[in-house]
Motif scaffolding. Structure first.
Motif, PDB file in Angstrom:
ATOM      1  N   TYR A   3       0.767  -1.169  -0.006  1.00  0.00           N
ATOM      2  CA  TYR A   3       0.119  -0.159   0.086  1.00  0.00           C
ATOM      3  C   TYR A   3       0.876   1.436  -0.112  1.00  0.00           C
ATOM      4  O   TYR A   3       2.079   1.144   0.277  1.00  0.00           O
ATOM      5  N   CYS A   4       0.309   2.319  -0.457  1.00  0.00           N
ATOM      6  CA  CYS A   4       1.025   3.710  -0.318  1.00  0.00           C
ATOM      7  C   CYS A   4       0.684   4.322   0.735  1.00  0.00           C
ATOM      8  O   CYS A   4       1.383   5.365   1.233  1.00  0.00           O
ATOM      9  N   GLU A   5      -0.510   4.404   1.398  1.00  0.00           N
ATOM     10  CA  GLU A   5      -1.042   4.989   2.433  1.00  0.00           C
ATOM     11  C   GLU A   5      -2.093   4.183   3.276  1.00  0.00           C
ATOM     12  O   GLU A   5      -2.658   3.101   2.542  1.00  0.00           O
ATOM     13  N   SER A   6      -2.118   4.311   4.483  1.00  0.00           N
ATOM     14  CA  SER A   6      -2.537   3.589   5.459  1.00  0.00           C
ATOM     15  C   SER A   6      -3.429   4.723   6.534  1.00  0.00           C
ATOM     16  O   SER A   6      -3.136   5.793   6.520  1.00  0.00           O
ATOM     17  N   HIS A   7      -4.277   3.944   7.408  1.00  0.00           N
ATOM     18  CA  HIS A   7      -4.764   4.805   8.521  1.00  0.00           C
ATOM     19  C   HIS A   7      -3.876   5.079   9.510  1.00  0.00           C
ATOM     20  O   HIS A   7      -4.076   5.857  10.326  1.00  0.00           O
ATOM     21  N   ASN A  38       2.946   7.729  -7.692  1.00  0.00           N
ATOM     22  CA  ASN A  38       2.858   7.002  -6.195  1.00  0.00           C
ATOM     23  C   ASN A  38       2.033   5.859  -6.448  1.00  0.00           C
ATOM     24  O   ASN A  38       2.646   4.608  -6.166  1.00  0.00           O
ATOM     25  N   THR A  39       0.917   5.798  -7.008  1.00  0.00           N
ATOM     26  CA  THR A  39       0.292   4.602  -7.352  1.00  0.00           C
ATOM     27  C   THR A  39       0.815   3.503  -7.932  1.00  0.00           C
ATOM     28  O   THR A  39       0.784   2.146  -7.836  1.00  0.00           O
ATOM     29  N   ALA A  40       1.249   4.084  -9.226  1.00  0.00           N
ATOM     30  CA  ALA A  40       1.915   3.022 -10.039  1.00  0.00           C
ATOM     31  C   ALA A  40       3.060   2.542  -9.500  1.00  0.00           C
ATOM     32  O   ALA A  40       3.200   1.079  -9.832  1.00  0.00           O
ATOM     33  N   PHE A  41       3.856   2.671  -8.553  1.00  0.00           N
ATOM     34  CA  PHE A  41       5.030   2.058  -8.007  1.00  0.00           C
ATOM     35  C   PHE A  41       4.148   0.751  -6.990  1.00  0.00           C
ATOM     36  O   PHE A  41       4.951   0.134  -6.829  1.00  0.00           O
ATOM     37  N   ASN A  42       3.099   1.020  -6.721  1.00  0.00           N
ATOM     38  CA  ASN A  42       2.454  -0.035  -5.861  1.00  0.00           C
ATOM     39  C   ASN A  42       1.775  -1.177  -6.810  1.00  0.00           C
ATOM     40  O   ASN A  42       1.988  -2.304  -6.677  1.00  0.00           O
ATOM     41  N   VAL A  43       0.963  -0.691  -7.617  1.00  0.00           N
ATOM     42  CA  VAL A  43      -0.237  -1.699  -8.209  1.00  0.00           C
ATOM     43  C   VAL A  43       0.463  -2.256  -9.241  1.00  0.00           C
ATOM     44  O   VAL A  43       0.043  -3.338  -9.769  1.00  0.00           O
ATOM     45  N   LEU A  44       1.670  -1.991  -9.860  1.00  0.00           N
ATOM     46  CA  LEU A  44       2.402  -2.545 -10.914  1.00  0.00           C
ATOM     47  C   LEU A  44       3.325  -3.939 -10.246  1.00  0.00           C
ATOM     48  O   LEU A  44       4.066  -4.383 -10.764  1.00  0.00           O
ATOM     49  N   LEU A  45       3.419  -3.732  -8.766  1.00  0.00           N
ATOM     50  CA  LEU A  45       4.087  -4.691  -8.118  1.00  0.00           C
ATOM     51  C   LEU A  45       3.324  -6.060  -8.278  1.00  0.00           C
ATOM     52  O   LEU A  45       2.132  -6.072  -8.339  1.00  0.00           O
ATOM     53  N   SER A  48      -0.979  -8.767  -3.514  1.00  0.00           N
ATOM     54  CA  SER A  48      -2.118  -7.971  -3.191  1.00  0.00           C
ATOM     55  C   SER A  48      -1.795  -6.410  -2.943  1.00  0.00           C
ATOM     56  O   SER A  48      -0.820  -6.062  -2.316  1.00  0.00           O
ATOM     57  N   HIS A  49      -2.918  -5.644  -3.239  1.00  0.00           N
ATOM     58  CA  HIS A  49      -2.612  -4.178  -2.940  1.00  0.00           C
ATOM     59  C   HIS A  49      -3.985  -3.524  -2.316  1.00  0.00           C
ATOM     60  O   HIS A  49      -4.990  -4.043  -2.485  1.00  0.00           O
ATOM     61  N   MET A  50      -3.651  -2.621  -1.567  1.00  0.00           N
ATOM     62  CA  MET A  50      -4.653  -1.903  -0.808  1.00  0.00           C
ATOM     63  C   MET A  50      -4.517  -0.265  -1.221  1.00  0.00           C
ATOM     64  O   MET A  50      -3.624   0.094  -1.530  1.00  0.00           O
ATOM     65  N   MET A  51      -5.749   0.407  -1.607  1.00  0.00           N
ATOM     66  CA  MET A  51      -5.629   1.601  -1.607  1.00  0.00           C
ATOM     67  C   MET A  51      -6.530   2.403  -0.598  1.00  0.00           C
ATOM     68  O   MET A  51      -7.677   1.703  -0.258  1.00  0.00           O
ATOM     69  N   TRP A  52      -5.921   3.460   0.130  1.00  0.00           N
ATOM     70  CA  TRP A  52      -6.838   3.898   1.187  1.00  0.00           C
ATOM     71  C   TRP A  52      -7.662   4.916   0.646  1.00  0.00           C
ATOM     72  O   TRP A  52      -7.723   5.320  -0.547  1.00  0.00           O
ATOM     73  N   MET A  53      -8.969   5.348   1.390  1.00  0.00           N
ATOM     74  CA  MET A  53      -9.770   6.180   0.843  1.00  0.00           C
ATOM     75  C   MET A  53      -9.561   7.218   0.173  1.00  0.00           C
ATOM     76  O   MET A  53      -8.541   7.984   0.769  1.00  0.00           O
ATOM     77  N   GLN A  55      -7.424   8.133  -1.997  1.00  0.00           N
ATOM     78  CA  GLN A  55      -5.858   8.232  -2.811  1.00  0.00           C
ATOM     79  C   GLN A  55      -6.181   8.629  -3.708  1.00  0.00           C
ATOM     80  O   GLN A  55      -5.144   9.288  -4.437  1.00  0.00           O
ATOM     81  N   GLU A  56      -6.929   7.839  -4.756  1.00  0.00           N
ATOM     82  CA  GLU A  56      -7.216   8.398  -6.529  1.00  0.00           C
ATOM     83  C   GLU A  56      -7.397   9.509  -6.665  1.00  0.00           C
ATOM     84  O   GLU A  56      -7.303  10.091  -7.687  1.00  0.00           O
ATOM     85  N   LEU A  57      -7.871  10.649  -5.424  1.00  0.00           N
ATOM     86  CA  LEU A  57      -8.177  11.825  -5.672  1.00  0.00           C
ATOM     87  C   LEU A  57      -7.217  12.677  -5.081  1.00  0.00           C
ATOM     88  O   LEU A  57      -7.431  13.931  -5.015  1.00  0.00           O
ATOM     89  N   ALA A  58      -6.217  12.126  -4.788  1.00  0.00           N
ATOM     90  CA  ALA A  58      -4.974  13.021  -4.211  1.00  0.00           C
ATOM     91  C   ALA A  58      -5.410  13.780  -2.811  1.00  0.00           C
ATOM     92  O   ALA A  58      -5.429  14.945  -2.598  1.00  0.00           O
ATOM     93  N   TYR A  59      -6.363  13.052  -1.989  1.00  0.00           N
ATOM     94  CA  TYR A  59      -6.620  13.419  -0.819  1.00  0.00           C
ATOM     95  C   TYR A  59      -5.669  14.043   0.111  1.00  0.00           C
ATOM     96  O   TYR A  59      -4.577  13.346   0.235  1.00  0.00           O
ATOM     97  N   ASP A  60      -5.606  15.337   0.423  1.00  0.00           N
ATOM     98  CA  ASP A  60      -4.767  16.042   0.960  1.00  0.00           C
ATOM     99  C   ASP A  60      -5.051  16.621   2.523  1.00  0.00           C
ATOM    100  O   ASP A  60      -4.519  17.402   2.859  1.00  0.00           O
ATOM    101  N   TYR A  61      -5.910  15.777   3.119  1.00  0.00           N
ATOM    102  CA  TYR A  61      -6.226  16.293   4.366  1.00  0.00           C
ATOM    103  C   TYR A  61      -5.544  15.391   5.484  1.00  0.00           C
ATOM    104  O   TYR A  61      -5.266  14.235   5.215  1.00  0.00           O
ATOM    105  N   SER A  62      -5.036  15.826   6.764  1.00  0.00           N
ATOM    106  CA  SER A  62      -4.427  15.175   7.620  1.00  0.00           C
ATOM    107  C   SER A  62      -5.235  14.059   8.212  1.00  0.00           C
ATOM    108  O   SER A  62      -6.553  14.247   8.226  1.00  0.00           O
ATOM    109  N   ILE A  63      -4.689  13.196   8.744  1.00  0.00           N
ATOM    110  CA  ILE A  63      -5.251  12.077   9.394  1.00  0.00           C
ATOM    111  C   ILE A  63      -5.928  12.712  10.721  1.00  0.00           C
ATOM    112  O   ILE A  63      -6.738  12.128  11.446  1.00  0.00           O
ATOM    113  N   PHE A  64      -5.508  13.807  11.124  1.00  0.00           N
ATOM    114  CA  PHE A  64      -5.851  14.608  12.439  1.00  0.00           C
ATOM    115  C   PHE A  64      -7.194  15.675  11.838  1.00  0.00           C
ATOM    116  O   PHE A  64      -7.409  16.481  12.902  1.00  0.00           O
TER     117      PHE A  64
END
Length: 122
Positions: A3-7, A38-45, A48-53, A55-64
């Motif tokens: 995965y590229c991003e996680s919770h 960023n996603t290409a480096f992950n999904v082309l391996l 199994s792969h996980m995309m966090w909520m 991520q495909e829209l370049a979500y730029d809000y902090s986890i806080f």
């Protein structure tokens, strides 16, 4: 599982916007163009792969962040794309479409990976 991003950690685009070196990376266009790479480096391996909520829209809000985008805590509800009108933002939708194309490419390159998973589930 890759995965590229996680919770458990700050989102990549939030880090790029906040800590990036240079004005280009700190703009919506700058970090939205990095999301597919960023996603290409992950999904082309392999594997199994996980995309966090969102991520495909370049979500730029902090986890806080909380739902209003203000400082909150990790478990607060986050802003959702529908409330932020992201689907009308051409830069973010371009990122979304490129990531979709990368996933389609992966399914064409390695179709057997998905057939094996499907057979296991049946």
């Amino acid at each position: 599982m890759t995965y590229c991003e996680s919770h458990d950690e700050e989102r990549n685009m939030y880090k790029a916007k906040t800590f990036g070196n240079g004005a280009t990376i700190k703009t919506v266009a700058g970090f939205s163009n990095r999301a597919p790479l960023n996603t290409a480096f992950n999904v082309l391996l392999n594997g199994s792969h996980m995309m966090w909520m969102f991520q495909e829209l370049a979500y730029d809000y902090s986890i806080f962040s909380n739902a209003a985008g203000a400082a909150g805590n990790r478990t607060d509800p986050k802003p959702i794309p529908e409330s932020l009108n992201w689907y009308t933002n051409s830069t973010r939708m371009n990122s979304y479409q490129k990531i979709g194309q990368l996933i389609q490419l992966r399914t064409r390159i390695l179709p057997n990976v998905f057939l094996v998973i499907q057979q296991v589930l049946i």
